[in-house]
Design a protein around this motif. Structure first.
Motif, PDB file in Angstrom:
ATOM      1  N   VAL A  82     -20.892 -10.919   1.804  1.00  0.00           N
ATOM      2  CA  VAL A  82     -19.523 -10.966   2.463  1.00  0.00           C
ATOM      3  C   VAL A  82     -18.625 -10.662   1.620  1.00  0.00           C
ATOM      4  CG1 VAL A  82     -18.025 -12.609   3.754  1.00  0.00           C
ATOM      5  CG2 VAL A  82     -20.416 -12.544   4.300  1.00  0.00           C
ATOM      6  N   GLN A  83     -18.694 -11.247   0.290  1.00  0.00           N
ATOM      7  CA  GLN A  83     -17.581 -10.994  -0.808  1.00  0.00           C
ATOM      8  C   GLN A  83     -17.616  -9.728  -1.131  1.00  0.00           C
ATOM      9  OE1 GLN A  83     -15.426 -13.344  -1.553  1.00  0.00           O
ATOM     10  NE2 GLN A  83     -16.540 -14.572  -3.086  1.00  0.00           N
ATOM     11  N   GLN A  84     -18.741  -8.984  -1.233  1.00  0.00           N
ATOM     12  CA  GLN A  84     -18.729  -7.584  -1.889  1.00  0.00           C
ATOM     13  C   GLN A  84     -18.089  -6.781  -0.615  1.00  0.00           C
ATOM     14  OE1 GLN A  84     -22.237  -5.780  -1.853  1.00  0.00           O
ATOM     15  NE2 GLN A  84     -22.214  -5.353  -3.985  1.00  0.00           N
ATOM     16  N   ASN A  85     -18.251  -7.024   0.697  1.00  0.00           N
ATOM     17  CA  ASN A  85     -17.533  -6.366   1.742  1.00  0.00           C
ATOM     18  C   ASN A  85     -16.082  -6.240   1.712  1.00  0.00           C
ATOM     19  OD1 ASN A  85     -18.495  -4.686   3.654  1.00  0.00           O
ATOM     20  ND2 ASN A  85     -19.220  -6.332   5.104  1.00  0.00           N
ATOM     21  N   GLN A  86     -15.746  -7.877   1.425  1.00  0.00           N
ATOM     22  CA  GLN A  86     -14.199  -8.024   1.417  1.00  0.00           C
ATOM     23  C   GLN A  86     -13.632  -7.357   0.418  1.00  0.00           C
ATOM     24  OE1 GLN A  86     -12.852 -11.997   2.275  1.00  0.00           O
ATOM     25  NE2 GLN A  86     -13.886 -11.948   4.067  1.00  0.00           N
ATOM     26  N   THR A  87     -14.098  -7.425  -1.018  1.00  0.00           N
ATOM     27  CA  THR A  87     -13.382  -6.694  -1.860  1.00  0.00           C
ATOM     28  C   THR A  87     -13.177  -5.141  -1.685  1.00  0.00           C
ATOM     29  OG1 THR A  87     -15.421  -7.487  -3.016  1.00  0.00           O
ATOM     30  CG2 THR A  87     -13.380  -7.734  -4.366  1.00  0.00           C
ATOM     31  N   GLN A  88     -14.318  -4.741  -1.155  1.00  0.00           N
ATOM     32  CA  GLN A  88     -14.248  -3.298  -0.845  1.00  0.00           C
ATOM     33  C   GLN A  88     -13.408  -2.954  -0.144  1.00  0.00           C
ATOM     34  OE1 GLN A  88     -18.100  -1.871   1.104  1.00  0.00           O
ATOM     35  NE2 GLN A  88     -18.617  -0.609  -0.673  1.00  0.00           N
ATOM     36  N   ILE A  89     -13.181  -3.698   1.184  1.00  0.00           N
ATOM     37  CA  ILE A  89     -12.210  -3.366   2.232  1.00  0.00           C
ATOM     38  C   ILE A  89     -11.022  -3.660   1.667  1.00  0.00           C
ATOM     39  CG2 ILE A  89     -11.290  -4.287   4.621  1.00  0.00           C
ATOM     40  CD1 ILE A  89     -14.310  -4.857   5.183  1.00  0.00           C
ATOM     41  N   LYS A  90     -10.810  -4.630   0.782  1.00  0.00           N
ATOM     42  CA  LYS A  90      -9.450  -5.002   0.407  1.00  0.00           C
ATOM     43  C   LYS A  90      -8.964  -3.964  -0.557  1.00  0.00           C
ATOM     44  CE  LYS A  90      -7.766  -9.791  -0.702  1.00  0.00           C
ATOM     45  NZ  LYS A  90      -8.136 -11.027  -1.035  1.00  0.00           N
ATOM     46  N   LYS A  91     -10.037  -3.278  -1.555  1.00  0.00           N
ATOM     47  CA  LYS A  91      -9.426  -2.077  -2.164  1.00  0.00           C
ATOM     48  C   LYS A  91      -8.901  -1.126  -1.222  1.00  0.00           C
ATOM     49  CE  LYS A  91     -11.952  -1.733  -6.520  1.00  0.00           C
ATOM     50  NZ  LYS A  91     -13.205  -1.522  -6.745  1.00  0.00           N
ATOM     51  N   GLN A  92      -9.674  -0.682  -0.166  1.00  0.00           N
ATOM     52  CA  GLN A  92      -9.036   0.471   0.796  1.00  0.00           C
ATOM     53  C   GLN A  92      -7.755   0.000   1.092  1.00  0.00           C
ATOM     54  OE1 GLN A  92     -12.202  -0.067   3.674  1.00  0.00           O
ATOM     55  NE2 GLN A  92     -12.934   2.114   3.149  1.00  0.00           N
ATOM     56  N   SER A  93      -7.524  -1.462   1.691  1.00  0.00           N
ATOM     57  CA  SER A  93      -6.284  -1.718   2.349  1.00  0.00           C
ATOM     58  C   SER A  93      -5.232  -2.220   1.493  1.00  0.00           C
ATOM     59  CB  SER A  93      -6.533  -2.514   3.164  1.00  0.00           C
ATOM     60  OG  SER A  93      -7.751  -2.834   3.542  1.00  0.00           O
ATOM     61  N   SER A  94      -5.355  -2.479   0.235  1.00  0.00           N
ATOM     62  CA  SER A  94      -4.554  -3.082  -0.586  1.00  0.00           C
ATOM     63  C   SER A  94      -3.472  -2.049  -0.918  1.00  0.00           C
ATOM     64  CB  SER A  94      -4.929  -3.749  -1.745  1.00  0.00           C
ATOM     65  OG  SER A  94      -5.623  -2.918  -2.646  1.00  0.00           O
ATOM     66  N   GLU A  95      -4.028  -0.469  -0.791  1.00  0.00           N
ATOM     67  CA  GLU A  95      -3.262   0.635  -1.148  1.00  0.00           C
ATOM     68  C   GLU A  95      -2.191   0.654  -0.176  1.00  0.00           C
ATOM     69  OE1 GLU A  95      -7.148   1.616  -3.178  1.00  0.00           O
ATOM     70  OE2 GLU A  95      -6.241   3.102  -1.789  1.00  0.00           O
TER      71      GLU A  95
ATOM     72  N   SER B  16      -1.425  -1.607   2.217  1.00  0.00           N
ATOM     73  CA  SER B  16      -0.233  -2.606   2.190  1.00  0.00           C
ATOM     74  C   SER B  16       1.070  -2.144   1.340  1.00  0.00           C
ATOM     75  CB  SER B  16      -0.637  -3.759   1.293  1.00  0.00           C
ATOM     76  OG  SER B  16       0.216  -5.029   1.511  1.00  0.00           O
ATOM     77  N   LEU B  17       0.813  -1.526   0.094  1.00  0.00           N
ATOM     78  CA  LEU B  17       2.001  -0.873  -0.660  1.00  0.00           C
ATOM     79  C   LEU B  17       2.428   0.230   0.213  1.00  0.00           C
ATOM     80  CD1 LEU B  17       3.360  -0.920  -3.114  1.00  0.00           C
ATOM     81  CD2 LEU B  17       1.924   0.940  -4.041  1.00  0.00           C
ATOM     82  N   LYS B  18       1.801   0.882   1.102  1.00  0.00           N
ATOM     83  CA  LYS B  18       2.275   2.058   1.744  1.00  0.00           C
ATOM     84  C   LYS B  18       3.430   1.552   2.923  1.00  0.00           C
ATOM     85  CE  LYS B  18       0.081   4.265   5.302  1.00  0.00           C
ATOM     86  NZ  LYS B  18      -0.743   5.164   5.896  1.00  0.00           N
ATOM     87  N   HIS B  19       2.885   0.092   3.457  1.00  0.00           N
ATOM     88  CA  HIS B  19       3.763  -0.266   4.620  1.00  0.00           C
ATOM     89  C   HIS B  19       5.051  -0.874   4.039  1.00  0.00           C
ATOM     90  CE1 HIS B  19       0.885   0.448   7.770  1.00  0.00           C
ATOM     91  NE2 HIS B  19      -0.027  -0.453   7.221  1.00  0.00           N
ATOM     92  N   LEU B  20       4.823  -1.291   2.720  1.00  0.00           N
ATOM     93  CA  LEU B  20       6.198  -1.895   2.228  1.00  0.00           C
ATOM     94  C   LEU B  20       7.165  -0.848   1.686  1.00  0.00           C
ATOM     95  CD1 LEU B  20       4.484  -4.839  -0.087  1.00  0.00           C
ATOM     96  CD2 LEU B  20       6.504  -5.128   1.595  1.00  0.00           C
TER      97      LEU B  20
ATOM     98  N   VAL C 191       2.569  -5.723  10.943  1.00  0.00           N
ATOM     99  CA  VAL C 191       1.788  -4.946  10.367  1.00  0.00           C
ATOM    100  C   VAL C 191       0.892  -5.339   8.987  1.00  0.00           C
ATOM    101  CG1 VAL C 191       2.880  -3.640   8.538  1.00  0.00           C
ATOM    102  CG2 VAL C 191       1.389  -2.420  10.118  1.00  0.00           C
ATOM    103  N   LEU C 192       1.358  -6.414   8.480  1.00  0.00           N
ATOM    104  CA  LEU C 192       0.826  -6.975   7.544  1.00  0.00           C
ATOM    105  C   LEU C 192      -0.368  -7.877   8.141  1.00  0.00           C
ATOM    106  CD1 LEU C 192       3.542  -7.971   4.875  1.00  0.00           C
ATOM    107  CD2 LEU C 192       1.858  -6.099   4.611  1.00  0.00           C
ATOM    108  N   GLY C 193       0.198  -8.452   9.385  1.00  0.00           N
ATOM    109  CA  GLY C 193      -1.010  -9.261  10.100  1.00  0.00           C
ATOM    110  C   GLY C 193      -2.084  -8.521  10.568  1.00  0.00           C
ATOM    111  N   VAL C 194      -1.720  -7.064  10.880  1.00  0.00           N
ATOM    112  CA  VAL C 194      -2.811  -6.155  11.189  1.00  0.00           C
ATOM    113  C   VAL C 194      -3.784  -5.765  10.062  1.00  0.00           C
ATOM    114  CG1 VAL C 194      -3.310  -3.604  12.045  1.00  0.00           C
ATOM    115  CG2 VAL C 194      -1.796  -5.160  13.198  1.00  0.00           C
ATOM    116  N   LEU C 195      -3.134  -5.661   8.802  1.00  0.00           N
ATOM    117  CA  LEU C 195      -3.987  -5.515   7.658  1.00  0.00           C
ATOM    118  C   LEU C 195      -4.900  -6.624   7.438  1.00  0.00           C
ATOM    119  CD1 LEU C 195      -3.075  -2.968   6.187  1.00  0.00           C
ATOM    120  CD2 LEU C 195      -1.941  -4.221   4.432  1.00  0.00           C
ATOM    121  N   GLY C 196      -4.653  -7.741   7.725  1.00  0.00           N
ATOM    122  CA  GLY C 196      -5.447  -8.947   7.776  1.00  0.00           C
ATOM    123  C   GLY C 196      -6.446  -8.881   8.578  1.00  0.00           C
ATOM    124  N   LEU C 197      -5.883  -8.233   9.806  1.00  0.00           N
ATOM    125  CA  LEU C 197      -7.286  -8.011  10.945  1.00  0.00           C
ATOM    126  C   LEU C 197      -8.260  -6.986  10.235  1.00  0.00           C
ATOM    127  CD1 LEU C 197      -8.069  -8.345  13.888  1.00  0.00           C
ATOM    128  CD2 LEU C 197      -6.999  -6.119  14.120  1.00  0.00           C
TER     129      LEU C 197
END
Lengths: 638, 103, 209
Positions: B5-18, B20-24, C88-94
């Motif tokens: 679960v942890q591994q999955n989460q870090t993987q996904i986090k890596k994909q989407s943390s970028e 998050s910046l894009k949305h900001l 959209v940050l909420g969807v990111l959480g999703l």
């Protein structure tokens, strides 16, 4: 009175929700009753039958309204039905026939055929499908209740302001129109979205867009027209509702408003609406003509392209209903040219149907008779349409019987013939037996002759100067004989309609199982039993080409190759919530019609509560196990 | 299981943390576009006949930003949805303009 | 861990990165909702057209230049725009299977939406005091219908998202709840897009005259 009714309904509703049914035995008897089955069904095939029943029911109303008008117009200065009542008849006839007969009958055919034609097990949103049906029925019921309570809408199906505003139409009449249409309009929009998603997302493996049957294509484009064409009507109806009920000032010139806004909003809806009712009929024609000419449809790609073009252009022409309003020559010319342009893709379709028949092995079943009768009739309506498209000429034709003749030619020659052809064509798929051909032929010929008798002469009634929407004329006008001929024709159409009912009853009594494929069909719906099993396909089929079934037949195979192994099938659960939600809308509509805001809001609260109940439901449907599938398949093929 | 679960989460986090910046960043642009529009009207810095086309253009740009970043619309992956939305916008524009100029 | 977090931990190991598109039902819901948004676009366009046609018909009441309170509108705009970001940050959480993140950001969205509504109601009350009501003129009817319909959409949105948050507390993020959150956020963005046009066409154009 309405308040008491509403309170009772609300208490019953709360009781149902909160008690969950405390009398288990009574509840069990209710739930296994066939009526409950039909009220709670989410099966597209059953919903299609419900739409057909609903449309047929309202056809009786619309038909009687027509006959009464024709009876009044039989003699000059007749006093059978005059004044306001006549206006109510003509308004209700038009509104009922378009919204509560033509559209539901087309939705019936779409519901029955489209999922089967694309190899799907149901539509994308079965719950919404049921909701759409019940909302249509509630809207139609609400509007026709106006006959009982004394005040039917009387401002025409177009409901123009200022005549439809409070000053000239005090009382409840117009409010029935506004609320009834608003409610059934929501149902239609839901149906449109449903078919769009179904066709886009749920086609069988191998069925690309350009391998879809034409009926599916026309249903697709018509659904897109519904999606974009109904919101202007919704907006306009809200504006008129706010003006009549809450004192708003959109159309009142004294307050700075403008009545032309309604005309624009209505026709921005109204013109796509007539393409919505004709495109599925075109689709039926393509299916019927190719099947009964034993030949593939000529020019499939150009047919698809023409359908899309008609849909697109349909949004650009609305003001040809407003040539005489004073928009000026520039605006009039733009709309005139766009209107004439639509004749081109339509003409392409007509020629393609003719070329399909040419060189084919033609069988004149009743469905084919309607299809062949459609071609000259619809073309006649089309060419009078081009005549009307010229603004200077339209200054003479506008609001005369010439227009009435034109639109009955395209609506009856197009939509009604299409619906009847579709009904005869898909009847065996719906019920397992075909309609009787001999009675069918009598039905067709009486209807065809009666129709032309009624409406051909109306071109001349118009050219001789009789305006539309009038309840009488003078003896010296020279209109008497031609009006009488028209009335005789209308009664002939009534006899033909009765024959259709006779056919239905007779064919049921003498039914013989039709088998999977009574017509030697070309498309996927004919690969499964008649009627179809409740899950449609035991295994989703692999589609290899256009006219998927015909392709397999031509390659020596009797059935479709499955695209998946036999496995448990997931089906949606029946639910009473669409019915309950509709009850809420109906109560709300009644409340606003009788100018009781409390009841109106109460109904809406019922709607919102039901939405939340649905959202919180953990309804994951049920599975049909493989042994049950095998048993059903064996039973069907026995 | 926990580790996976942890591994999955870090993987996904890596994909989407970028993203998050894009949305900001998108959000930053939207604020800017909004501010420019308000300023153009409030500060009288733009010639009168150009103001309305300018703020309409700014609004249109912001809408496309919303559609293609916040709403996760993708030209290539969601072709049909894009087609339908553009058609809806097109018909909407025709309706609004028609009512504006023909009434 | 709460029930939801437990539920969620059980399923999250197996949840794909875009859970709203992982099932047929989910894909259907997302497409169906986009199509619905297309229809709503046309609906709002009609209300915009009506407003544009009637905005000059102020009779004796205040004109658009005199009436509109631009600073208040600017504040409301920032609030709604920010709420669009938070959704959209909420969807990111999703997408990250992060229950806490989802709940937090959607919660903020609801609060910001409520703040927007409060500000708008305050604004309307001010206008009513200045003689600009629903029935005072054609301009009044058109204004309140357009902006009021938008406000009603905001109200429906915050109710909807709140209900979804209650659902998520009981059931966590799974293949059923994921499409619902995604679709609700699409709705919320659409509501913000409409507002972009409202502040442009109604308020800014109103100020220019």
């Amino acid at each position: 009175m309405a308040t008491i009714v509403t309170i009772i309904v609300f208490i019953l509703f709360l009781g149902a929700i909160l008690t969950g049914g405390y009398n288990k035995e009574l509840m069990a008897r209710f739930r296994s009753h066939w009526l409950w089955d039909w009220i709670t069904t989410v099966d597209h095939k059953k919903i299609g039958i419900l739409y057909a029943l609903g449309g047929g029911f309202f056809f009786i109303f619309g038909g009687i309204e027509a006959l009464l008008m024709r009876m009044q117009l039989f003699y000059p200065n007749n006093d059978f039905i005059v004044g306001r009542t006549f206006n109510e008849l003509l308004s209700m006839h038009g509104t009922t026939m378009i919204f509560f007969v033509a559209m539901p009958l087309l939705f019936a055919l779409m519901n029955v055929a489209v999922p089967l034609q694309i190899g799907a097990r149901d539509v994308a949103f079965p719950f919404l499908n049921a909701l759409g049906f019940w909302l249509f029925f509630a809207g139609g019921l609400l509007m026709n209740l106006s006959w009982l309570f004394g005040n039917a809408p009387d401002a025409g199906w177009t409901n123009y302001v200022p005549i439809a505003a409070n000053e000239y139409s005090a009382g409840t009449g117009i409010d029935y129109y506004v609320l009834g249409l608003q409610i059934s309009g929501i149902g239609t929009l839901i149906g449109g979205i449903n078919f769009l998603v179904t066709i886009i997302n749920m086609r069988a493996p191998g069925m690309s867009f350009l391998r879809m049957p034409l009926f599916t294509w026309t249903s697709f484009v018509a659904s897109a027209l519904i999606l974009f064409g109904f919101p202007p009507l919704t907006a306009g109806l809200f504006l008129i509702m706010f003006e009549r009920l809450f004192g708003a000032n959109f159309f009142d010139v004294a307050a700075g408003g403008n009545p032309i806004i309604w005309q624009h909003l209505f026709w921005i809806f109204g013109h796509p609406e007539v393409y919505i009712v004709i495109l599925p009929a075109f689709g039926v024609m393509s299916e019927v003509i190719s099947t009964f000419s034993k030949k593939r449809l000529f020019g499939y790609t150009s047919m698809v392209f023409a359908t899309i073009l008609i849909g697109f252009l349909g949004f650009m022409v609305w003001a040809h209903h407003m040539f005489t309003v004073g928009m000026g020559p520039v605006a009039n010319s733009i709309f005139a040219i766009a209107t004439m342009a639509i004749a081109v893709p339509t003409g392409i379709k007509v020629f393609n149907w003719l070329f399909t028949m040419w060189g084919g092995k033609i069988r004149f079943t009743t469905a084919m008779l309607y299809a062949v009768g459609f071609i000259p009739t619809f073309v006649m309506g089309g060419v009078t349409g081009v005549m009307l498209a010229s603004p200077p000429a339209d200054y003479q034709y506008h609001d005369s019987y010439f227009v009435v003749a034109h639109f009955h030619y395209v609506l009856i020659g197009g939509t009604v013939f299409g619906v009847l052809a579709g009904l005869y064509y898909w009847w065996p798929k719906m019920f397992g037996y075909t309609l009787n051909e001999k009675i069918g032929k009598w039905n067709f010929w009486l209807f065809f002759i009666g129709f032309h008798m009624t409406f051909f002469i109306q071109h001349f009634i118009g050219l001789f100067g009789m305006p539309r929407r009038v309840f009488t004329y003078q003896p010296e006008d020279g209109l008497t004989l031609i009006n009488q001929i028209s009335t005789y024709g209308a009664f002939l159409m009534a006899v033909a309609s009765i024959l259709l009912v006779v056919n239905i009853v007779y064919s049921y009594r003498h039914r013989v199982p039709a088998g999977n494929d009574p017509w030697d069909g070309r498309t996927l719906e004919w690969t499964i039993s008649s009627p179809a099993p409740f899950y449609n396909f035991a295994q989703l089929p692999r589609v290899r080409a256009l006219d998927a079934f015909w392709h397999e037949k031509m390659n020596g195979r009797k059935e479709m190759e499955p695209a998946e192994p036999l496995g448990p099938i997931h089906m949606p659960n029946d639910t009473h919530l669409p019915f309950v939600m509709t009850l809420g809308f109906f109560v709300s509509g009644l409340g606003f019609v009788f100018r009781s805001n409390e009841v109106g809001v109460l109904g809406l609260i019922i709607v919102i509560l039901t939405m939340f109940v649905r959202s919180f439901e953990k309804d994951h449907g049920y599975h049909v196990e493989t042994d049950e599938i095998e048993k059903t398949e064996k039973g069907a093929n026995a | 299981m926990e580790a996976k679960v942890q591994q999955n989460q870090t993987q996904i986090k890596k994909q989407s943390s970028e993203s998050s910046l894009k949305h900001l960043i998108s959000f930053g642009w939207m604020i800017l576009l909004t501010a420019v529009a308000f300023a153009a009207v409030a500060l009288n810095i733009v010639p009168q006949n150009l103001v309305i086309p300018l703020i309409l253009a700014l609004a249109v740009v912001q809408v496309f930003l919303q559609l293609f970043t916040f709403m996760h619309l993708d030209f290539k992956k969601h072709r049909l949805t894009v087609m339908f939305m553009f058609t809806g916008i097109g018909i909407g524009v025709i309706c609004a303009v028609a009512l504006w100029i023909l009434v | 861990m709460s029930t939801a977090e437990l539920e969620h931990a059980k399923t999250s190991a197996g949840l794909p990165p875009h859970p709203e598109r992982a099932t047929m039902e989910g894909r259907n819901k997302v497409l169906g909702f986009w199509l619905f948004l297309g229809a709503e676009t046309v609906l709002f366009a009609c209300l915009f057209g009506t407003y544009l046609a009637l905005k000059g018909s102020t009779l004796d009441g205040p004109t658009t230049q005199e009436l509109y309170k631009i600073p208040m509108v600017a504040a409301a705009t920032i609030i709604l725009l920010t709420s669009s970001l938070t959704s959209v940050l909420g969807v990111l959480g999703l997408h990250q299977n992060n229950y806490k993140k989802l709940m937090f950001w959607f919660g903020v969205t609801v609060l910001l939406g409520a703040a927007f509504l409060g500000l708008e109601i305050y604004e309307f009350v001010e206008y009513v005091h200045e003689g600009h009501t629903f029935t005072s003129s054609a301009f009044g009817s058109a204004f309140y219908t357009l902006v009021g319909t938008h406000g009603a959409h905001v109200l429906f949105g915050i109710t909807w998202i709140t209900a979804l948050m209650i659902q998520a507390r009981r059931r966590g993020i799974n293949l059923d709840t994921a499409p619902k959150f995604f679709v609700a956020s699409l709705y919320w963005h659409f509501v913000d897009v409409v507002w972009v046009f409202i502040f442009t066409v109604v308020y800014l154009m109103g100020k220019v005259g």
